[in-house]
Write an enzyme that holds these catalytic residues in place. Structure first.
Site, mmCIF file in Angstrom:
data_model
loop_
_atom_site.group_PDB
_atom_site.id
_atom_site.type_symbol
_atom_site.label_atom_id
_atom_site.label_comp_id
_atom_site.label_asym_id
_atom_site.label_seq_id
_atom_site.Cartn_x
_atom_site.Cartn_y
_atom_site.Cartn_z
ATOM 1 N N ASP A 3 40.139 36.897 25.623
ATOM 2 C CA ASP A 3 41.204 36.390 24.935
ATOM 3 C C ASP A 3 41.766 35.128 25.565
ATOM 4 O O ASP A 3 42.050 34.942 26.654
ATOM 5 C CB ASP A 3 42.435 37.550 25.292
ATOM 6 C CG ASP A 3 43.600 37.310 24.629
ATOM 7 O OD1 ASP A 3 43.939 35.972 24.029
ATOM 8 O OD2 ASP A 3 44.769 38.094 24.657
ATOM 9 N N TYR A 9 47.628 40.908 28.933
ATOM 10 C CA TYR A 9 48.401 41.176 27.739
ATOM 11 C C TYR A 9 47.494 40.484 26.697
ATOM 12 O O TYR A 9 46.923 39.553 26.588
ATOM 13 C CB TYR A 9 49.677 40.434 27.899
ATOM 14 C CG TYR A 9 50.606 40.451 26.713
ATOM 15 C CD1 TYR A 9 51.052 41.582 26.214
ATOM 16 C CD2 TYR A 9 50.829 39.166 25.984
ATOM 17 C CE1 TYR A 9 51.904 41.748 25.176
ATOM 18 C CE2 TYR A 9 51.552 39.243 24.896
ATOM 19 C CZ TYR A 9 52.306 40.415 24.633
ATOM 20 O OH TYR A 9 53.178 40.258 23.385
ATOM 21 N N LYS A 37 48.734 29.830 20.859
ATOM 22 C CA LYS A 37 49.278 28.814 21.790
ATOM 23 C C LYS A 37 48.979 27.375 21.429
ATOM 24 O O LYS A 37 49.509 26.774 20.655
ATOM 25 C CB LYS A 37 49.373 29.179 23.152
ATOM 26 C CG LYS A 37 50.138 30.630 23.212
ATOM 27 C CD LYS A 37 50.434 31.131 24.407
ATOM 28 C CE LYS A 37 51.376 32.360 24.604
ATOM 29 N NZ LYS A 37 50.755 33.682 25.060
HETATM 30 C C1 LIG Z 1 50.771 35.045 24.127
HETATM 31 C C2 LIG Z 1 49.370 35.740 24.368
HETATM 32 C C3 LIG Z 1 49.018 36.812 23.133
HETATM 33 C C4 LIG Z 1 49.898 36.852 21.994
HETATM 34 O O1 LIG Z 1 50.215 35.745 21.117
HETATM 35 P P1 LIG Z 1 51.578 35.818 20.226
HETATM 36 O O2 LIG Z 1 51.256 34.527 19.515
HETATM 37 O O3 LIG Z 1 52.703 35.876 21.242
HETATM 38 O O4 LIG Z 1 51.457 36.880 19.306
HETATM 39 C C5 LIG Z 1 47.860 37.177 23.137
HETATM 40 N N1 LIG Z 1 47.000 37.235 24.375
HETATM 41 C C6 LIG Z 1 47.277 36.268 25.317
HETATM 42 C C7 LIG Z 1 46.625 36.192 26.638
HETATM 43 C C8 LIG Z 1 48.585 35.829 25.466
HETATM 44 O O5 LIG Z 1 49.118 34.843 26.441
#
Ligand SMILES: *Cc1c(COP(=O)(O)O)cnc(C)c1O
Length: 423
Positions: free
Chosen positions: A237, A142, A265
């Site tokens: 990511d 994701y 995060k």
């Molecule tokens: C949470 C997440 C995102 C998106 O971040 P948001 O702050 O919710 O837009 C992107 N990549 C990964 C791996 C994530 O876990």
């Protein structure tokens, strides 16, 4: 105070589905969502004064637990001086320096307001830099909710991908290629076919949005090699894994150097944030130096940065990660026999853990789909009833924080063991 049910009923009239992010609706586990009034350390308290040990941790940011006094203080002090200026602020170079010093592959960094913006920018930047259009992503990873990422694999590897949401024009996903995680042959095949068209490959180096799935030995190394050979950019990511497993990214541990990295995060200490960083020559394609456009009214917000900077300052003490590792090992050791005996399996890495409601440890999304969701949902509701809040989907990972003491984890362990013997 209104009950969770009353609040949800009102919300449903005013907010689509009653929620501001879909998984919060409990649609995958059934039942009605709870409304949280407060959090302290490892505990959250709902509007009916019921307490829960929290393993969701706001989906990852709260590695220090809820309302860590020093983070709260940093937010207070910063906000008293003004909340946003829309100008540069002194916290920006401080945060940039912290990130650049922590993650060797990052020479320059741009701050955003969410992880979604960071990955969206990473993709645009990779396209602008390489002058190519195609992106490869992995099934089950994701990367936020920008159009190009909301894609499922088609029936065959090289057939067209299918968008996983309505409202996405075909054009937006035509250049997205989806391959299975942990399957290097598929990636090779895609590169054979599209060689000079692939701008980038984006991957969660440890997949944290389909349970927890570790890369096979050598897998990330092979991805690095293939991308390099084909002059495509590799994007890690690390929105979840950044500062979660060590002070830096997972790349510090696996010793792989991606071209670009996205963060979010934890670096916001619980306030909205995202970041994209990488090689100087690539990052300088961003405007105002380069012509790849990216912007944000609240990007580099002083208060969010104060929370993030304070969080990273605390995490610099590397004994924190040792303590988290020990805590999770003790916790997992105390439940693993019961997990296996019940016919399930588990994965724990750093301060992340997941119980798979199936016998095997999944290696990709298809494996993950063998989980018994009905069982997971029973487990989820048993835990909820008995004072543990875990992420409301089998496909989510769980987290512990430095505030999860041995006593807290022992209590959680005894509830989970009892649950496993009953469901
Ligand atoms: C949470 C997440 C995102 C998106 O971040 P948001 O702050 O919710 O837009 C992107 N990549 C990964 C791996 C994530 O876990």
């Amino acid at each position: 105070m209104a009950s969770s049910k009353e609040l949800f009923d009102i919300s449903k009239k005013l907010i689509p589905g009653g929620v501001n992010s879909p998984v919060r609706s409990f649609s995958s586990v059934g039942g009605e969502p709870i409304y949280i009034e407060s959090g302290k350390g490892p505990i959250i308290t709902d509007v009916e004064d019921k307490e829960y040990i929290d393993f969701c941790a706001s989906w990852g940011p709260l590695i220090l637990g809820h309302a860590h006094p020093e983070v709260v203080n940093a937010i207070k002090e910063s906000s008293e001086k003004g909340i946003t200026f829309g100008t540069n602020c002194p916290n920006e170079p401080i945060m940039a320096e912290l990130i650049v010093n922590a993650i060797p592959s990052i020479e320059k960094v741009r701050l955003t307001t969410s992880g979604t913006e960071a990955t969206m920018t990473a993709l645009r930047l990779a396209r602008g830099y390489t002058k190519r259009n195609k992106m490869v992503k992995f099934e089950g990873c994701y990367h936020g909710h920008a159009d190009a990422f909301l894609v499922n694999a088609g029936s065959g590897l090289l057939t067209n991908s299918i968008s996983s949401s309505e409202g996405i024009p075909e054009n937006a996903i035509n250049d997205t290629i989806v391959v299975p995680f942990n399957d290097i042959e598929s990636l090779k095949e895609v590169f054979n076919q599209y060689k000079e068209e692939i701008a980038c490959v984006i991957v969660e180096p440890i997949a944290g949005n389909m349970g927890i799935i570790k890369p096979n030995d050598g897998y990330l190394e092979s991805i690095r090699e293939i991308t390099k050979d084909n002059k495509s950019l590799l994007i890690f990511d690390e929105v979840i894994t950044g500062f979660r497993l060590c002070y830096g990214g997972y790349q510090n541990l696996c010793k792989i150097t991606p071209d670009l990295t996205t963060l979010g995060k934890i670096i916001g200490g619980g306030l909205p944030i995202g970041a994209i960083g990488g090689r100087k020559d690539i990052m300088d394609f961003l405007s105002p130096i380069g012509n790849v456009y990216q912007a944000g009214t609240l990007s580099g917000n002083p208060v969010a940065l104060a929370a993030g900077i304070q969080t990273l300052e605390i995490l610099k003490d590397s004994s924190i990660y040792d303590k988290l590792n020990i805590a999770i090992n003790v916790f997992i050791d105390s439940i693993k026999d019961d997990i296996l005996k019940a016919g399930y399996n588990y994965q724990a890495i750093g301060s992340m853990f997941c119980i798979y409601f199936q016998e095997n440890v999944p290696k990709n999304l298809t494996d993950m789909q063998n989980c018994n969701i009905d069982r997971f949902n029973k487990y989820f509701h048993y835990l909820l009833e008995n004072g543990i809040y875990c992420s409301p989907s089998q496909y989510e990972t769980n987290f512990i924080s430095i505030a999860h003491s041995n006593t807290t984890l022992e209590k959680a362990s005894s509830i989970i063991r009892k649950c496993l013997s009953q469901i």
